[in-house]
Design a protein around this motif. Structure first.
Motif, PDB file in Angstrom:
ATOM      1  N   CYS A  11       0.841  -1.183   0.000  1.00 19.25           N
ATOM      2  CA  CYS A  11       0.000   0.000   0.000  1.00 19.25           C
ATOM      3  C   CYS A  11       0.887   1.248   0.000  1.00 19.25           C
ATOM      4  O   CYS A  11       2.023   1.223   0.474  1.00 19.25           O
ATOM      5  N   CYS A  12       0.368   2.321  -0.528  1.00 19.56           N
ATOM      6  CA  CYS A  12       1.087   3.584  -0.537  1.00 19.56           C
ATOM      7  C   CYS A  12       1.253   4.085   0.896  1.00 19.56           C
ATOM      8  O   CYS A  12       0.293   4.098   1.677  1.00 19.56           O
ATOM      9  N   SER A  13       2.466   4.508   1.246  1.00 19.48           N
ATOM     10  CA  SER A  13       2.734   4.978   2.595  1.00 19.48           C
ATOM     11  C   SER A  13       2.097   6.338   2.871  1.00 19.48           C
ATOM     12  O   SER A  13       2.010   6.771   4.018  1.00 19.48           O
ATOM     13  N   PHE A  14       1.616   7.012   1.820  1.00 15.18           N
ATOM     14  CA  PHE A  14       1.036   8.352   1.992  1.00 15.18           C
ATOM     15  C   PHE A  14      -0.494   8.296   2.019  1.00 15.18           C
ATOM     16  O   PHE A  14      -1.117   8.814   2.945  1.00 15.18           O
ATOM     17  N   CYS A  15      -1.118   7.687   1.012  1.00 14.83           N
ATOM     18  CA  CYS A  15      -2.582   7.693   0.922  1.00 14.83           C
ATOM     19  C   CYS A  15      -3.201   6.343   1.268  1.00 14.83           C
ATOM     20  O   CYS A  15      -4.417   6.244   1.418  1.00 14.83           O
ATOM     21  N   GLY A  16      -2.394   5.286   1.380  1.00 15.45           N
ATOM     22  CA  GLY A  16      -2.917   3.972   1.701  1.00 15.45           C
ATOM     23  C   GLY A  16      -3.528   3.238   0.535  1.00 15.45           C
ATOM     24  O   GLY A  16      -4.147   2.180   0.711  1.00 15.45           O
ATOM     25  N   ARG A  17      -3.366   3.751  -0.669  1.00 16.62           N
ATOM     26  CA  ARG A  17      -3.931   3.110  -1.853  1.00 16.62           C
ATOM     27  C   ARG A  17      -3.240   1.773  -2.096  1.00 16.62           C
ATOM     28  O   ARG A  17      -2.016   1.695  -2.141  1.00 16.62           O
ATOM     29  N   PRO A  18      -4.000   0.668  -2.271  1.00 15.95           N
ATOM     30  CA  PRO A  18      -3.381  -0.638  -2.539  1.00 15.95           C
ATOM     31  C   PRO A  18      -2.754  -0.682  -3.925  1.00 15.95           C
ATOM     32  O   PRO A  18      -3.127   0.083  -4.828  1.00 15.95           O
ATOM     33  N   GLU A  19      -1.808  -1.583  -4.097  1.00 17.57           N
ATOM     34  CA  GLU A  19      -1.057  -1.667  -5.347  1.00 17.57           C
ATOM     35  C   GLU A  19      -1.954  -1.983  -6.533  1.00 17.57           C
ATOM     36  O   GLU A  19      -1.719  -1.538  -7.654  1.00 17.57           O
ATOM     37  N   THR A  20      -3.024  -2.753  -6.297  1.00 14.19           N
ATOM     38  CA  THR A  20      -3.918  -3.137  -7.394  1.00 14.19           C
ATOM     39  C   THR A  20      -4.743  -1.968  -7.910  1.00 14.19           C
ATOM     40  O   THR A  20      -5.330  -2.048  -8.987  1.00 14.19           O
ATOM     41  N   MET A  21      -4.801  -0.869  -7.156  1.00 11.79           N
ATOM     42  CA  MET A  21      -5.594   0.294  -7.564  1.00 11.79           C
ATOM     43  C   MET A  21      -4.711   1.442  -8.027  1.00 11.79           C
ATOM     44  O   MET A  21      -5.189   2.568  -8.174  1.00 11.79           O
ATOM     45  N   SER A  22      -3.435   1.178  -8.254  1.00  6.90           N
ATOM     46  CA  SER A  22      -2.509   2.240  -8.654  1.00  6.90           C
ATOM     47  C   SER A  22      -1.811   1.866  -9.951  1.00  6.90           C
ATOM     48  O   SER A  22      -1.706   0.692 -10.305  1.00  6.90           O
ATOM     49  N   GLU A  23      -1.327   2.888 -10.665  1.00 10.38           N
ATOM     50  CA  GLU A  23      -0.560   2.653 -11.890  1.00 10.38           C
ATOM     51  C   GLU A  23       0.817   2.079 -11.579  1.00 10.38           C
ATOM     52  O   GLU A  23       1.446   1.464 -12.430  1.00 10.38           O
ATOM     53  N   GLY A  24       1.268   2.296 -10.366  1.00 10.79           N
ATOM     54  CA  GLY A  24       2.573   1.781  -9.982  1.00 10.79           C
ATOM     55  C   GLY A  24       3.081   2.447  -8.721  1.00 10.79           C
ATOM     56  O   GLY A  24       2.574   3.486  -8.291  1.00 10.79           O
ATOM     57  N   PHE A  25       4.101   1.820  -8.088  1.00  9.41           N
ATOM     58  CA  PHE A  25       4.703   2.331  -6.867  1.00  9.41           C
ATOM     59  C   PHE A  25       6.166   2.670  -7.116  1.00  9.41           C
ATOM     60  O   PHE A  25       6.846   2.041  -7.933  1.00  9.41           O
ATOM     61  N   ILE A  26       6.658   3.682  -6.388  1.00 16.15           N
ATOM     62  CA  ILE A  26       8.080   4.019  -6.402  1.00 16.15           C
ATOM     63  C   ILE A  26       8.595   3.851  -4.979  1.00 16.15           C
ATOM     64  O   ILE A  26       8.134   4.551  -4.064  1.00 16.15           O
ATOM     65  N   PRO A  27       9.533   2.919  -4.743  1.00 10.75           N
ATOM     66  CA  PRO A  27      10.011   2.667  -3.382  1.00 10.75           C
ATOM     67  C   PRO A  27      11.007   3.719  -2.915  1.00 10.75           C
ATOM     68  O   PRO A  27      11.694   4.361  -3.716  1.00 10.75           O
ATOM     69  N   ALA A  28      11.088   3.904  -1.591  1.00 15.66           N
ATOM     70  CA  ALA A  28      12.097   4.794  -1.006  1.00 15.66           C
ATOM     71  C   ALA A  28      13.460   4.106  -1.058  1.00 15.66           C
ATOM     72  O   ALA A  28      13.565   2.874  -1.133  1.00 15.66           O
ATOM     73  N   ALA A  33       9.236   2.244   2.850  1.00 14.78           N
ATOM     74  CA  ALA A  33       8.121   3.087   2.406  1.00 14.78           C
ATOM     75  C   ALA A  33       8.063   3.125   0.881  1.00 14.78           C
ATOM     76  O   ALA A  33       9.054   2.885   0.194  1.00 14.78           O
ATOM     77  N   GLN A  34       6.889   3.405   0.372  1.00 16.70           N
ATOM     78  CA  GLN A  34       6.692   3.560  -1.063  1.00 16.70           C
ATOM     79  C   GLN A  34       5.569   4.579  -1.305  1.00 16.70           C
ATOM     80  O   GLN A  34       4.722   4.777  -0.453  1.00 16.70           O
ATOM     81  N   ILE A  35       5.612   5.186  -2.470  1.00 21.17           N
ATOM     82  CA  ILE A  35       4.617   6.200  -2.833  1.00 21.17           C
ATOM     83  C   ILE A  35       4.034   5.842  -4.194  1.00 21.17           C
ATOM     84  O   ILE A  35       4.753   5.397  -5.099  1.00 21.17           O
ATOM     85  N   CYS A  36       2.726   6.029  -4.336  1.00 16.97           N
ATOM     86  CA  CYS A  36       2.071   5.696  -5.600  1.00 16.97           C
ATOM     87  C   CYS A  36       2.201   6.851  -6.589  1.00 16.97           C
ATOM     88  O   CYS A  36       2.443   8.004  -6.208  1.00 16.97           O
ATOM     89  N   ILE A  37       2.037   6.541  -7.858  1.00 14.64           N
ATOM     90  CA  ILE A  37       2.167   7.549  -8.909  1.00 14.64           C
ATOM     91  C   ILE A  37       1.104   8.626  -8.758  1.00 14.64           C
ATOM     92  O   ILE A  37       1.344   9.807  -9.033  1.00 14.64           O
ATOM     93  N   GLU A  38      -0.084   8.260  -8.304  1.00 18.02           N
ATOM     94  CA  GLU A  38      -1.151   9.237  -8.141  1.00 18.02           C
ATOM     95  C   GLU A  38      -0.772  10.310  -7.126  1.00 18.02           C
ATOM     96  O   GLU A  38      -1.060  11.499  -7.314  1.00 18.02           O
ATOM     97  N   CYS A  39      -0.103   9.906  -6.020  1.00 19.70           N
ATOM     98  CA  CYS A  39       0.332  10.883  -5.015  1.00 19.70           C
ATOM     99  C   CYS A  39       1.402  11.809  -5.580  1.00 19.70           C
ATOM    100  O   CYS A  39       1.436  13.006  -5.272  1.00 19.70           O
ATOM    101  N   ILE A  40       2.282  11.256  -6.398  1.00 23.02           N
ATOM    102  CA  ILE A  40       3.332  12.077  -7.012  1.00 23.02           C
ATOM    103  C   ILE A  40       2.719  13.152  -7.897  1.00 23.02           C
ATOM    104  O   ILE A  40       3.147  14.322  -7.894  1.00 23.02           O
ATOM    105  N   GLU A  41       1.689  12.787  -8.674  1.00 24.51           N
ATOM    106  CA  GLU A  41       1.030  13.760  -9.541  1.00 24.51           C
ATOM    107  C   GLU A  41       0.373  14.862  -8.712  1.00 24.51           C
ATOM    108  O   GLU A  41       0.461  16.051  -9.052  1.00 24.51           O
ATOM    109  N   ASN A  42      -0.285  14.484  -7.607  1.00 27.92           N
ATOM    110  CA  ASN A  42      -0.922  15.483  -6.751  1.00 27.92           C
ATOM    111  C   ASN A  42       0.099  16.413  -6.114  1.00 27.92           C
ATOM    112  O   ASN A  42      -0.133  17.612  -5.973  1.00 27.92           O
ATOM    113  N   ILE A  43       1.245  15.850  -5.723  1.00 25.96           N
ATOM    114  CA  ILE A  43       2.287  16.680  -5.118  1.00 25.96           C
ATOM    115  C   ILE A  43       2.807  17.701  -6.130  1.00 25.96           C
ATOM    116  O   ILE A  43       3.035  18.868  -5.804  1.00 25.96           O
TER     117      ILE A  43
END
Length: 419
Positions: A11-28, A33-43
């Motif tokens: 799951c995304c460490s920021f929004c809690g979005r599961p991996e199956t509901m995201s375009e992809g994750f970027i690990p720290a 920790a990891q962050i989803c692509i959707e959070c990166i776009e919002n940032i």
């Protein structure tokens, strides 16, 4: 045999979005920790706003220096370099744009609040409505965008939301909201959202009256939530608030058939002689110079939207002389464009006067205005543009006979006869 334990879903460490509901994750790099692509776009979308909040200095654009703004005469002179004829429409546009700058230059402490004068241009297809809008954008210091009203539908239906036309303005302004709020929007094909009759609709007219109702708040001036990437709205999408009170709206449309409504109001005839001797015969396009708000209402625009478009101007149909000038005189004339295309292949291209007259005659016959000129020239030149780059040719001359033979081989003549 021991059963394999199922690994927990990432799951995304920021929004809690599961991996199956995201375009992809970027690990720290140094943690789990990891962050989803959707959070990166919002940032990324919020970064400029966050920086202003941290600095404590919100961005404010200075008032426009009216002394540096081109005067209406200068704006019209610039239009004359690219647009043939239509002096009245160009005057209206030049004054409207100059007054728009004046509104932006006005002091906030001024007691007199200058209201914006949105414009509506009425004229047949191919007379230069969109060209005037595109040309005037070249000398502006404010964001300018052109949108098509035909793709808009009432919120909740298939098509683009009305607010999405402001997304184009935001994109032109590089998502600088304060800059976009001083921009100009040209809404093309405004006549295509006319309601079906002169009476209020009792059913859903989602691409006609419904769109007009939605445009009211944009034209008048209000804070609108705009999807940053356009398209349909959805609950998880972050919106950008845009205040439209300082955005100038210019609308254009062909309003095909409105001359009949003008003639009816004037108690006259469009074609032929009236029974009463005091009524003279008028060409149908002459009626456009008498267009009035009540004619737009009879055509299908609701009274509220007409009231928010106080400046009404018309464009004259283009005659043979104007079409002939369009071929060669403007800086981006059609003939000059083809000469440049051949020049890039090392070939000198010439057009005989008889060939140019033939092209103009056909454009008048097909009743397509300036757009017809481009279609006819393209049809004549297509074979040459296909063959010449592979041949060693230094010069090509287009004659009337050559143009006539090329045009006869296509279906343009047949289409014209079937109209």
């Amino acid at each position: 045999m021991a059963k394999k334990t199922k690994e927990p879903e990432k799951c995304c460490s920021f929004c809690g979005r599961p991996e199956t509901m995201s375009e992809g994750f970027i690990p720290a790099l140094e943690s789990d920790a990891q962050i989803c692509i959707e959070c990166i776009e919002n940032i990324g979308e919020n970064l400029a706003e966050v920086r202003r909040m941290i600095s404590g200095h919100p961005k404010e654009l200075e008032n426009v220096n009216i002394q540096k703004v081109p005067k209406p005469v200068q704006i019209k002179q610039h239009l004359d370099d690219y647009v043939i004829g239509q002096d009245e429409a160009k005057r209206y546009m030049a004054v409207a744009v100059y007054n728009h700058y004046k509104r932006l230059a006005q002091s906030k402490n001024d007691d007199v609040d200058i209201e914006k004068s949105n414009i509506i241009m009425v004229g047949p297809t191919g007379t230069g409505k969109t060209l005037i809008a595109r040309t005037i954008a070249k000398i502006l210091d404010v964001p300018f965008t052109i949108v098509d009203a035909t793709v808009l539908t009432q919120a909740g239906y298939v098509g683009e939301d009305i607010e999405s036309l402001l997304t184009r303005l935001l994109q032109v302004a590089d998502y600088d909201v304060e800059k976009a709020e001083r921009g100009i929007v040209f809404i093309d094909e405004i006549d295509k959202i006319a309601r079906k009759g002169d009476n209020p609709s009792i059913t859903r007219d989602v691409s006609g009256e419904g769109v007009q109702q939605g445009l009211l708040k944009l034209l008048e001036g209000s804070v609108v939530n705009v999807p940053p990437q356009g398209g349909r709205k959805h609950p998880e999408q972050r919106m950008i608030a845009v205040d439209t009170k300082n955005i100038l709206f210019i609308c254009g449309g062909a309003f095909d058939g409105i001359e009949n409504r003008i003639a009816h109001r004037m108690n006259s005839n469009v074609v032929g002689y009236a029974t009463k001797g005091e009524h003279r015969k008028l060409d149908k396009y002459e009626y456009l110079r008498y267009v009035a708000p009540q004619d737009l209402k009879a055509y299908g625009l609701i009274p509220e939207i007409i009231g928010r478009l106080p400046v009404i101007t018309h464009l004259e149909p283009l005659g043979k002389q104007a079409l002939r000038a369009i071929l060669t005189e403007p800086k981006n004339a059609i003939v000059r464009q083809y000469v440049k295309l051949f020049e890039m292949d090392g070939v000198k291209l010439d057009f005989d006067e008889d060939a140019l007259e033939y092209i103009v005659d056909k454009a008048v016959e097909f009743k397509l205005g300036a757009r017809g000129l481009r279609s006819i020239v393209e049809t004549i030149m297509i074979d040459l543009m296909f063959e010449i780059p592979s041949k060693k040719v230094e010069q090509v001359t287009i004659t009337r006979d050559f143009a006539a033979k090329r045009l006869e081989k296509t279906n343009l003549e047949m289409l014209a006869k079937n109209e």
